[in-house]
Design a protein around this motif. Structure first.
Motif, PDB file in Angstrom:
ATOM      1  N   TRP A   1      29.977  33.889  43.600  1.00  0.00           N
ATOM      2  CA  TRP A   1      29.862  35.117  42.816  1.00  0.00           C
ATOM      3  C   TRP A   1      29.438  34.759  41.410  1.00  0.00           C
ATOM      4  CZ3 TRP A   1      29.748  39.825  44.850  1.00  0.00           C
ATOM      5  CH2 TRP A   1      30.329  40.025  46.112  1.00  0.00           C
ATOM      6  N   LEU A   2      28.451  35.505  40.896  1.00  0.00           N
ATOM      7  CA  LEU A   2      27.899  35.253  39.579  1.00  0.00           C
ATOM      8  C   LEU A   2      28.041  36.491  38.697  1.00  0.00           C
ATOM      9  CD1 LEU A   2      26.428  33.265  41.608  1.00  0.00           C
ATOM     10  CD2 LEU A   2      24.514  33.307  40.035  1.00  0.00           C
ATOM     11  N   LEU A   3      28.120  36.261  37.397  1.00  0.00           N
ATOM     12  CA  LEU A   3      28.091  37.357  36.437  1.00  0.00           C
ATOM     13  C   LEU A   3      26.732  37.358  35.761  1.00  0.00           C
ATOM     14  CD1 LEU A   3      31.622  37.132  34.757  1.00  0.00           C
ATOM     15  CD2 LEU A   3      30.906  38.498  36.720  1.00  0.00           C
ATOM     16  N   ALA A   4      26.011  38.476  35.881  1.00  0.00           N
ATOM     17  CA  ALA A   4      24.732  38.641  35.191  1.00  0.00           C
ATOM     18  C   ALA A   4      25.025  39.275  33.839  1.00  0.00           C
ATOM     19  CB  ALA A   4      23.793  39.514  36.009  1.00  0.00           C
ATOM     20  N   LEU A   5      24.735  38.560  32.758  1.00  0.00           N
ATOM     21  CA  LEU A   5      25.051  38.999  31.398  1.00  0.00           C
ATOM     22  C   LEU A   5      23.791  39.524  30.710  1.00  0.00           C
ATOM     23  CD1 LEU A   5      27.261  35.927  30.378  1.00  0.00           C
ATOM     24  CD2 LEU A   5      27.959  38.010  31.565  1.00  0.00           C
ATOM     25  N   GLU A   6      23.879  40.717  30.170  1.00  0.00           N
ATOM     26  CA  GLU A   6      22.730  41.334  29.507  1.00  0.00           C
ATOM     27  C   GLU A   6      23.118  41.822  28.108  1.00  0.00           C
ATOM     28  OE1 GLU A   6      19.667  45.090  30.135  1.00  0.00           O
ATOM     29  OE2 GLU A   6      20.800  44.317  31.852  1.00  0.00           O
ATOM     30  N   PRO A   7      22.801  41.039  27.068  1.00  0.00           N
ATOM     31  CA  PRO A   7      23.120  41.455  25.704  1.00  0.00           C
ATOM     32  C   PRO A   7      22.132  42.522  25.213  1.00  0.00           C
ATOM     33  CG  PRO A   7      21.978  39.364  25.669  1.00  0.00           C
ATOM     34  CD  PRO A   7      22.170  39.721  27.123  1.00  0.00           C
TER      35      PRO A   7
ATOM     36  N   SER B   1      37.215  29.497  48.333  1.00  0.00           N
ATOM     37  CA  SER B   1      36.765  30.540  49.261  1.00  0.00           C
ATOM     38  C   SER B   1      36.009  31.627  48.509  1.00  0.00           C
ATOM     39  CB  SER B   1      37.963  31.158  49.980  1.00  0.00           C
ATOM     40  OG  SER B   1      38.756  31.900  49.050  1.00  0.00           O
ATOM     41  N   LYS B   2      35.219  32.397  49.238  1.00  0.00           N
ATOM     42  CA  LYS B   2      34.459  33.506  48.640  1.00  0.00           C
ATOM     43  C   LYS B   2      35.418  34.539  48.031  1.00  0.00           C
ATOM     44  CE  LYS B   2      30.175  35.256  48.281  1.00  0.00           C
ATOM     45  NZ  LYS B   2      29.586  36.054  49.379  1.00  0.00           N
ATOM     46  N   GLU B   3      36.571  34.708  48.673  1.00  0.00           N
ATOM     47  CA  GLU B   3      37.558  35.675  48.185  1.00  0.00           C
ATOM     48  C   GLU B   3      38.152  35.221  46.849  1.00  0.00           C
ATOM     49  OE1 GLU B   3      36.638  36.159  52.231  1.00  0.00           O
ATOM     50  OE2 GLU B   3      37.535  34.389  51.280  1.00  0.00           O
ATOM     51  N   GLU B   4      38.451  33.932  46.754  1.00  0.00           N
ATOM     52  CA  GLU B   4      39.016  33.410  45.511  1.00  0.00           C
ATOM     53  C   GLU B   4      37.991  33.471  44.381  1.00  0.00           C
ATOM     54  OE1 GLU B   4      41.699  31.649  42.824  1.00  0.00           O
ATOM     55  OE2 GLU B   4      41.907  32.808  44.664  1.00  0.00           O
ATOM     56  N   LEU B   5      36.737  33.171  44.692  1.00  0.00           N
ATOM     57  CA  LEU B   5      35.670  33.265  43.692  1.00  0.00           C
ATOM     58  C   LEU B   5      35.501  34.706  43.212  1.00  0.00           C
ATOM     59  CD1 LEU B   5      33.101  30.888  45.412  1.00  0.00           C
ATOM     60  CD2 LEU B   5      34.196  30.479  43.207  1.00  0.00           C
ATOM     61  N   HIS B   6      35.615  35.650  44.135  1.00  0.00           N
ATOM     62  CA  HIS B   6      35.487  37.069  43.775  1.00  0.00           C
ATOM     63  C   HIS B   6      36.629  37.479  42.840  1.00  0.00           C
ATOM     64  CE1 HIS B   6      35.652  41.497  44.396  1.00  0.00           C
ATOM     65  NE2 HIS B   6      34.333  41.364  44.471  1.00  0.00           N
TER      66      HIS B   6
END
Length: 462
Positions: A401-407, A356-361
């Protein structure tokens, strides 16, 4: 005055504590080959460039680094952060962890793969799977080979060699890796009879193609990799079965990605199940054991016993047969389907599809909190879309849900490349100059690995 060249004897290096450790850890021939190459390169640089000779310790250290790199397996664990659940390049389906022990015993010990314990006689390796497949699909009989392309090849070879096979032009697909339905048909010895057009094929096309004592079969192919929308028409399975019965010929359906349980209640439209397809009267259905089924790579053939028996007796069956590990992995996966709820919770492919979207969050927040602690990295939580992949359900988009990573000290491309080359690679995707990690395809048990690999990458580029 000539520069004196220091010659290091390989045997002397092997007798050192470090050399003995190398011999204990790696094959002797490889150790000697690496030591010899390093010492020869050192001598050449000393002679030609006047470089200082390498010490014994330097030679041994360099040899260990090279041996470790060269001796690692090329097939290894990776973290799939792409959001593509059935990523063909990353191995498609992950097996259910709960079948690990059964697979372990079969892989590392003797087993009754072709032995009947009740009678002490030789048996069939297919018996371990046939009853389960009959129960789950309602088929009269079943056979398993090494992939779905092999299943189609065997089916056509056994049932239609030297005969015509009727296929809609819109279903002459390329399966993947340049393997195409027309070429598989040619290899099987049957003759392709195209009907209809790319976007429209009607019942009358099948009727006309099977007139005048037609002796072949009708093949319907699921267009797993793409879909045509708009001005289209195709003939459903019930109508095709009616035509096949009238002409007294088999109807074969290449389903591509086999679905054993509907996920509609979880908001995922997977189409007909194998059981529902067989209920229309289709004589033979072929589908993959991995992909949506969530098992190992295999080609599963289910349907009428009279046709399956012909395939079992065909010479190709021996060449296309599955080994004991595939049987154990597929049997374990199929057993989980006897309880739908257990299957969805235990089989990683189904679990990832139905999160579910909630579990992904929740998962995304959990990982993000840990990544926030890493120096030199900015992390943002964004919404995005996951894909099913693996030539399955091309129209289905899964909210994620995605994490945008910016080094701070690396470009987007360099960061993605560095993580791809980590000791445990992390595969990300780039979109709009952002490094994106889709939480749907990352197991929570792998979060510590993700954190450590990103930390090591950042530390090495300070």
């Amino acid at each position: 005055m000539k520069r004196k060249v220091i010659v290091t004897a390989i045997n002397d290096l092997l007798q050192t504590p470090e050399g003995l450790e190398l011999l204990a850890d790696f094959p002797r021939t490889l150790v000697i080959a690496h030591l010899r190459k390093i010492t020869e390169e050192s001598r050449s640089k000393q002679l030609l460039e006047g470089a200082n000779p390498k010490t014994n310790q330097e030679i041994l250290n360099e040899a260990r680094v090279k041996l470790v790199n060269d001796h690692q397996p090329t097939l290894k664990k990776v973290i799939n952060g792409t959001g593509t659940i059935l990523h063909t390049n990353l191995g498609r389906s992950n097996l259910a962890p709960c079948i690990k022990e059964d697979l372990f015993h079969v892989a590392f010990g003797f087993s009754n793969v072709e032995y009947v314990l009740e009678t002490g006689e030789r048996g069939s390796r297919y018996a371990h799977l046939e009853k389960l497949l009959q129960k789950l699909t309602g088929a009269e009989a079943a056979l398993v080979v090494n992939n779905n392309a092999a299943a189609v090849l065997l089916t056509l070879s056994a049932l239609a060699k030297g005969k015509e096979v009727v296929v809609s032009r819109g279903e002459l697909v390329e399966i993947g890796g340049s393997f195409r339905i027309p070429e598989i048909m040619e290899l099987s010895g049957c003759h392709l009879k195209e009907i209809g057009t790319t976007n429209k094929t009607h019942k009358k096309d099948y009727l006309q193609a099977t007139e005048e004592e037609f002796e072949g079969l009708i093949l319907k192919v699921h267009t797993s990799n793409y879909s045509i929308k708009g001005f289209t028409a195709e003939v459903d399975l019930k109508d095709l079965k009616e035509i096949a019965s009238t002409r007294n010929i088999p109807l074969v359906y290449d389903m591509g990605s086999g679905v054993l349980t509907s996920l509609a209640n979880y908001g995922v439209e997977t189409g007909y199940t194998v059981k529902e397809v067989l209920s229309t009267g289709v004589d033979i259905v072929t589908f993959s054991g991995d992909k949506l089924l969530g098992g190992p790579q295999a080609g599963i053939i289910v349907g009428k016993k009279e046709y399956i028996e012909k395939m079992k007796e065909h010479q190709l069956t021996r060449a296309l047969r599955v080994d004991k590990m595939t049987i154990a992995a597929l049997e374990g996966t199929l057993r989980l389907y006897l309880d739908e709820i257990k299957a969805i919770s235990s089989i990683p492919t189904l679990n990832m599809l139905t999160l579910s979207k909630e579990e992904l969050h929740r998962k995304a927040i959990c990982l993000m909190k840990s990544l926030f602690r890493l120096e030199g990295l900015q992390v943002k939580l964004i919404e995005g879309i996951s894909q099913v992949g693996g030539g399955s359900m091309p129209d289905v988009e899964l909210s994620s849900w995605l994490l945008a990573l910016e080094p701070e000290n690396l470009s987007t491309t360099s960061f993605v490349e560095a993580l791809r080359k980590a000791s445990i690679p992390i595969i990300l995707r780039i979109k709009k100059e952002q490094c994106l990690l889709d939480i749907r395809t990352v197991n929570e048990t792998d979060f510590p690995i993700v954190i450590n690999m990103i930390r090591e990458t950042l530390d090495s580029h300070r």
